[in-house]
Design an enzyme around this catalytic site. Structure first.
Site, PDB file in Angstrom:
ATOM      1  N   VAL A  62      30.968  45.649  45.055  1.00 33.55           N
ATOM      2  CA  VAL A  62      31.605  46.252  46.053  1.00 33.55           C
ATOM      3  C   VAL A  62      30.099  47.646  45.830  1.00 33.55           C
ATOM      4  O   VAL A  62      28.653  47.509  45.324  1.00 33.55           O
ATOM      5  CB  VAL A  62      31.576  48.193  45.149  1.00 33.55           C
ATOM      6  CG1 VAL A  62      32.243  49.407  45.025  1.00 33.55           C
ATOM      7  CG2 VAL A  62      33.326  47.624  44.181  1.00 33.55           C
ATOM      8  N   TYR A  77      32.935  44.478  32.921  1.00 22.74           N
ATOM      9  CA  TYR A  77      33.557  43.958  32.452  1.00 22.74           C
ATOM     10  C   TYR A  77      34.214  44.027  30.726  1.00 22.74           C
ATOM     11  O   TYR A  77      34.968  43.355  30.218  1.00 22.74           O
ATOM     12  CB  TYR A  77      33.547  42.315  32.749  1.00 22.74           C
ATOM     13  CG  TYR A  77      33.083  42.135  34.529  1.00 22.74           C
ATOM     14  CD1 TYR A  77      34.132  42.315  35.278  1.00 22.74           C
ATOM     15  CD2 TYR A  77      31.933  41.481  34.978  1.00 22.74           C
ATOM     16  CE1 TYR A  77      34.210  42.085  35.825  1.00 22.74           C
ATOM     17  CE2 TYR A  77      31.819  41.429  36.022  1.00 22.74           C
ATOM     18  CZ  TYR A  77      32.603  41.172  36.525  1.00 22.74           C
ATOM     19  OH  TYR A  77      32.822  41.422  38.008  1.00 22.74           O
TER      20      TYR A  77
END
Lengths: 172, 172
Positions: free
Chosen positions: A95, A139
């Protein structure tokens, strides 16, 4: 922030390649990028494509400083474990820095999770750099396990020079 | 020791599955094996097969204690790196203990190297367990690099329960 997540299309090739190079730059590895938009097109848009790619596209008024609407991407392909069966491997999730913290990375992964279920995969695997603490935290929040730590699994690579040496008839 | 290395065939399914389970046993992970010969057949023998498998077959008089001629196997599939392009991933390399030290593992890898070159791969990647010192030494001799150590790359996994949670519409 309004955006859509969708599979990439031919017209996204240049934008995705730009993001691949931008991500490699942040990894101080731009010199390692050997792919081109043409190579990605040949591999990604034929019938038995090697991989899939998801992109995040923002509305025209929210484009990046450089005027791009594709601000994030996620690459994936099907792999296979002789124990577990099908596993979706997430190769890249990137991103652009100015678009982080808006849920785009989670949305890309949520869509990748749908791809994994549609392809009957029991796991999504990916590589995370130990020095990238924000990625590690991101994550972990999504439930990812570090199997290098849990199973003492190390990723190894045989590079081209050694592949050629191995493949020589004399080695058989 | 006379043996041939060849791509597997339908009649090898049971022998390969037996070796997969034997290898998992040595990893103390037999309970993690969810695949069956039927699943491997459906994935490995259709037109766009998910993976390939090489087997080592010994001559009839050299069969294993259990009477099997297939004494080793190597699984692989094509993966893709956005930086380097095609990479052959070696999922398993297993040689039955009584057939080790005879060059069968190297021969399997030499044939996998030919597969990698034929498929225009610039790398072969695989996972090696840090506790398996003989395997680590074997791979190092063939020129393999440990990229978990070199690049601080950790392998991570999102398992099915978390994939389902991620894919739920509420997460988007």
């Amino acid at each position: 922030m309004s955006y859509i997540i969708r599979p990439w299309a031919l017209e996204d090739l240049k934008a995705v390649m730009r993001l691949v190079r931008e991500s490699a730059s942040l990894h101080k590895a731009l010199d390692q990028v050997k792919t081109t938009p043409e190579i990605l097109r040949d591999e990604g848009f034929r019938k038995d494509a090697t991989f899939g790619c998801l992109v995040a596209e923002v509305s025209p008024e929210q484009r990046s400083k450089e005027g791009d609407a594709i601000v994030a991407y996620q690459f994936h392909y099907l792999t296979y474990c002789t124990w577990d069966g099908r596993i979706l491997f997430g190769e890249d999730l990137y991103v652009q820095p100015e678009f982080r913290g808006k849920g785009i990375g989670s949305s890309l992964l949520a869509t990748a999770a749908k791809v994994a279920l549609a392809k009957r995969c029991s796991q999504i695997r990916f590589i995370s750099a130990a020095w990238n603490q924000p990625a590690t935290d991101f994550y972990a929040k999504l439930g990812a396990l570090n199997v290098t730590i849990r199973n003492s699994w190390n990723l190894c690579s045989i590079e081209e020079e050694h592949i050629r040496r191995l493949a020589e008839p004399a080695t058989e």
